[in-house]
Scaffold this motif. Structure first.
Motif, mmCIF file in Angstrom:
data_model
loop_
_atom_site.group_PDB
_atom_site.id
_atom_site.type_symbol
_atom_site.label_atom_id
_atom_site.label_comp_id
_atom_site.label_asym_id
_atom_site.label_seq_id
_atom_site.Cartn_x
_atom_site.Cartn_y
_atom_site.Cartn_z
ATOM 1 N N LEU B 98 0.946 -1.115 0.019
ATOM 2 C CA LEU B 98 0.133 0.052 -0.084
ATOM 3 C C LEU B 98 0.944 1.121 -0.150
ATOM 4 N N THR B 99 0.529 2.199 -1.057
ATOM 5 C CA THR B 99 1.537 3.526 -0.887
ATOM 6 C C THR B 99 0.528 4.425 -0.660
ATOM 7 N N THR B 100 1.125 5.821 -0.315
ATOM 8 C CA THR B 100 0.314 6.938 -0.152
ATOM 9 C C THR B 100 0.026 7.544 -1.459
ATOM 10 N N SER B 101 -0.683 8.554 -1.720
ATOM 11 C CA SER B 101 -0.541 9.406 -2.837
ATOM 12 C C SER B 101 0.713 9.945 -3.551
ATOM 13 N N ASP B 102 1.721 10.091 -2.983
ATOM 14 C CA ASP B 102 3.006 10.376 -3.114
ATOM 15 C C ASP B 102 4.015 9.021 -3.551
ATOM 16 N N GLU B 104 4.793 6.863 -1.256
ATOM 17 C CA GLU B 104 5.522 6.503 -0.243
ATOM 18 C C GLU B 104 5.007 4.950 0.116
ATOM 19 N N VAL B 105 5.668 4.157 0.291
ATOM 20 C CA VAL B 105 5.144 2.523 0.938
ATOM 21 C C VAL B 105 5.067 2.670 2.098
ATOM 22 N N ILE B 106 3.700 2.316 2.755
ATOM 23 C CA ILE B 106 3.320 2.324 3.903
ATOM 24 C C ILE B 106 2.603 1.291 4.484
ATOM 25 N N GLY B 107 2.534 0.224 3.788
ATOM 26 C CA GLY B 107 2.096 -0.966 4.607
ATOM 27 C C GLY B 107 1.775 -2.165 3.280
ATOM 28 N N ALA B 108 0.813 -3.118 3.738
ATOM 29 C CA ALA B 108 0.709 -4.089 2.941
ATOM 30 C C ALA B 108 -0.717 -4.684 3.228
ATOM 31 N N LEU B 109 -1.590 -5.219 2.105
ATOM 32 C CA LEU B 109 -2.643 -5.854 2.459
ATOM 33 C C LEU B 109 -2.318 -7.569 2.014
ATOM 34 N N PHE B 110 -2.436 -8.280 2.939
ATOM 35 C CA PHE B 110 -2.023 -9.680 2.571
ATOM 36 C C PHE B 110 -2.955 -10.690 3.276
ATOM 37 N N LEU B 111 -2.823 -12.013 2.856
ATOM 38 C CA LEU B 111 -3.426 -13.258 3.337
ATOM 39 C C LEU B 111 -2.490 -14.464 3.540
ATOM 40 N N LEU B 112 -2.800 -14.972 4.512
ATOM 41 C CA LEU B 112 -1.963 -16.165 5.060
ATOM 42 C C LEU B 112 -2.568 -17.464 5.114
ATOM 43 N N LEU B 130 -7.969 -4.852 -4.295
ATOM 44 C CA LEU B 130 -8.420 -4.671 -2.821
ATOM 45 C C LEU B 130 -7.259 -3.875 -2.337
ATOM 46 N N ALA B 131 -6.190 -3.947 -2.765
ATOM 47 C CA ALA B 131 -5.107 -3.105 -2.239
ATOM 48 C C ALA B 131 -5.414 -1.704 -2.558
ATOM 49 N N ASP B 132 -5.944 -1.534 -3.822
ATOM 50 C CA ASP B 132 -6.100 -0.092 -4.239
ATOM 51 C C ASP B 132 -7.295 0.469 -3.336
ATOM 52 N N TRP B 133 -8.168 -0.182 -3.132
ATOM 53 C CA TRP B 133 -9.455 0.081 -2.371
ATOM 54 C C TRP B 133 -8.988 0.714 -0.793
ATOM 55 N N ALA B 134 -8.154 -0.231 -0.372
ATOM 56 C CA ALA B 134 -7.423 0.145 0.924
ATOM 57 C C ALA B 134 -6.922 1.241 0.893
ATOM 58 N N GLN B 135 -6.065 1.475 -0.136
ATOM 59 C CA GLN B 135 -5.033 2.772 -0.270
ATOM 60 C C GLN B 135 -6.133 4.008 -0.384
ATOM 61 N N ARG B 136 -7.277 3.880 -1.275
ATOM 62 C CA ARG B 136 -8.100 4.966 -1.472
ATOM 63 C C ARG B 136 -8.646 5.572 -0.152
ATOM 64 N N GLU B 137 -9.096 4.355 0.862
ATOM 65 C CA GLU B 137 -9.459 4.703 2.127
ATOM 66 C C GLU B 137 -8.557 5.559 2.943
ATOM 67 N N LEU B 138 -7.159 4.926 2.692
ATOM 68 C CA LEU B 138 -6.071 5.598 3.495
ATOM 69 C C LEU B 138 -6.172 7.159 2.851
ATOM 70 N N HIS B 139 -6.120 7.358 1.472
ATOM 71 C CA HIS B 139 -5.728 8.695 1.106
ATOM 72 C C HIS B 139 -7.186 9.580 1.514
ATOM 73 N N ASN B 140 -8.111 9.075 1.631
ATOM 74 C CA ASN B 140 -9.372 9.936 2.128
ATOM 75 C C ASN B 140 -9.179 10.315 3.611
ATOM 76 N N ASP B 141 -8.493 9.511 4.564
ATOM 77 C CA ASP B 141 -8.059 9.648 5.842
ATOM 78 C C ASP B 141 -7.110 10.873 5.710
#
Lengths: 109, 375
Positions: B98-102, B104-112, B130-141
């Motif tokens: 997962l990255t910010t709009s700039d 910057e790598v800030i995390g990950a979405l993953f399954l185990l 799904l990663a894109d979805w999570a990223q968009r939520e983060l950008h919103n925040d």
């Protein structure tokens, strides 16, 4: 939010149904602009079905008023329920958007 | 004890939804949205994550593409991991950074999973989505955080130091997210204090920016124009362009206190929610018939003078406050019942307590001023 639209004696009547809030306000603005662009700039907003209005909704009404007047028309409001009337009175916006009792008389008062 | 901010609790719910959906889609026992929180990884801002999640998140963040490890025992990245060799004996991992709009790598979405396996082509395509979805939520925040930062920067940092008077202010963001355009402001002027409470129509960054501009205009004008009505008018003229462009309007209560005499000069632009509560508990609502800023280019505002006597309290508040009391019409009565009998800071605390007990959909802003009773 849904909008009923009808023509009555050369006047376009727009009746929003539901909550005229931040989500619905842009839809109302778009609808009013479409009407004006189509040459229908005499508009009455029948507020009987508007359960709730917030500042965005008020902004859409004011924006509509400005746009209709710029196009040589006018916008009036009618049948505002209590919450809507209160919001208009609190902000003194009822001075520029007087609340008419009936849709029919809004353009003839 | 730490409390989640509005933004955090809203993103909590959203990440839970994303995780649940991922779990169903991939039929994986473990799904995680892990974010790097400055120096350490935290699970969706909630606090310390497991070391296991940290390990896999780091691995996935190292790649720009989707990572799929079908058999963790056979992949050099995971073969020697304690979580593969030992409990919970992970055998499969797949995820996307997962990255910010700039960027910057800030995390990950993953399954185990605890079984070696693969992903169907549709599942493989779904991961970056799904990663894109999570990223968009983060950008919103992030956007809300930025708007919130703008709003916070508008508020005065300290109360005016005016002998004989006490001031209190509060500004609480609407619950459920969203940053509004409410603000209050106060600053010294010759002989006293200038006080403003304003409410810009709308929410979000747009409203926050207009609020910032309005505050700056009023401050600039007040420095040279003692009459609050004239000052409001000048600010309104300067703002007209900005307001027309964004179809916005601003309600405001703008006042100037002369400390020696206790005279308050105020102008009200469609705000209408200000009250003077006298020492004996009686109240007087401060109204005017003037329009908000941004409605009519020819509108003018007239200053009204009010006498603030020792023991009197002035409260100006945004309409969010009406939601705190059972009957909005009775708000003033409710305030009048206790306001004259407690310090202004206690009034503030009471309002905050009310706010905590209700779901208020609007920003809550109030400014309070008390002239100390005669000793």
């Amino acid at each position: 939010m849904d909008f009923d639209i009808a023509e009555q004696n050369g006047v376009t009547v727009v009746a929003p149904r539901g909550r005229l809030n931040m989500l619905a306000a842009p839809d109302l603005r778009k609808l009013l602009i479409e009407s004006i662009d189509a040459g229908r700039a005499q508009i009455v907003i029948d507020l009987a079905g508007t359960e709730f209005i917030d500042s965005s909704g008020l902004g859409a009404l004011v924006g509509g008023l400005k746009s209709t007047r710029a196009a040589g028309g006018d916008l009036r409001i009618a049948r505002a329920p209590e919450q809507v009337a209160t919001a208009l009175k609190l902000t003194n916006l009822d001075r520029v958007l007087p609340i008419h009792a009936e849709v029919e008389s809004a353009f003839h008062d | 004890m730490s409390t989640l901010t509005t933004t955090e609790s809203a993103s909590e719910a959203r990440f839970d939804r994303i995780s649940r959906m991922a779990q169903e889609l991939f039929e994986a026992p473990i799904v995680s949205v892990t974010l790097r929180d400055r120096n350490r990884l935290g699970r969706a801002r909630r606090g310390p994550t497991s070391d296991r999640d940290d390990f896999f998140a780091e691995l996935i963040m190292a790649e720009s593409d989707t990572v799929v490890i079908n058999d963790a025992t056979a992949d050099p990245r995971t073969t020697f991991s304690p979580y593969v060799i030992g409990p919970p004996f992970i055998r499969f991992a797949a995820g996307h950074r997962l990255t910010t709009s700039d960027g910057e790598v800030i995390g990950a979405l993953f399954l185990l999973d605890t079984e070696p396996r693969g992903l169907a082509p549709s599942q493989l395509r779904a991961l970056p989505d799904l990663a894109d979805w999570a990223q968009r939520e983060l950008h919103n925040d992030e956007e809300l955080d930025r708007a919130g930062a703008v709003q916070q920067a508008l508020l005065p940092r300290t109360a005016p130091d005016l002998p004989g008077y006490a001031f209190a202010g509060l500004n609480v963001a609407a619950q459920g997210g969203g940053v509004g355009g409410d603000f209050y402001d106060w600053y010294p002027v010759t002989g006293g204090v200038q006080l403003t409470l304003a409410d810009v129509m709308g929410k979000g960054m747009g409203a926050a920016l207009i609020a910032a501009t309005t505050r700056a205009m009023l401050r600039g004008v007040s420095a040279n124009v003692p009459d609050v009505g004239v000052g409001l008018g000048q600010a309104a003229q300067l703002l007209m362009g900005d307001l027309a462009e964004s179809s916005a309007f601003v309600t405001a209560f703008h006042a100037r206190l002369d400390a020696a005499s206790g005279r308050l000069q105020y102008a009200d632009a469609g705000h209408g929610l200000s009250v003077l509560i006298r020492a004996d508990g009686t109240s007087e609502r401060l109204v005017s018939s003037s329009l908000p800023l941004g409605i009519d280019a020819n509108e003018t505002w007239t200053a009204i003078t009010l006498q603030i006597d020792p023991g009197d309290t002035l409260i100006s508040y945004s309409d969010g406050l009406l939601e705190l009391f059972e009957d909005p019409d009775k708000t003033i009565d409710e305030l009048a019942r206790f306001a004259s009998r407690v310090p202004v800071d206690s009034i503030r605390q009471v309002l905050l307590a009310y706010e905590a007990m209700h779901v208020v959909g609007d920003d809550l802003t109030a400014v309070m001023l008390r002239r100390h009773p005669d000793p």
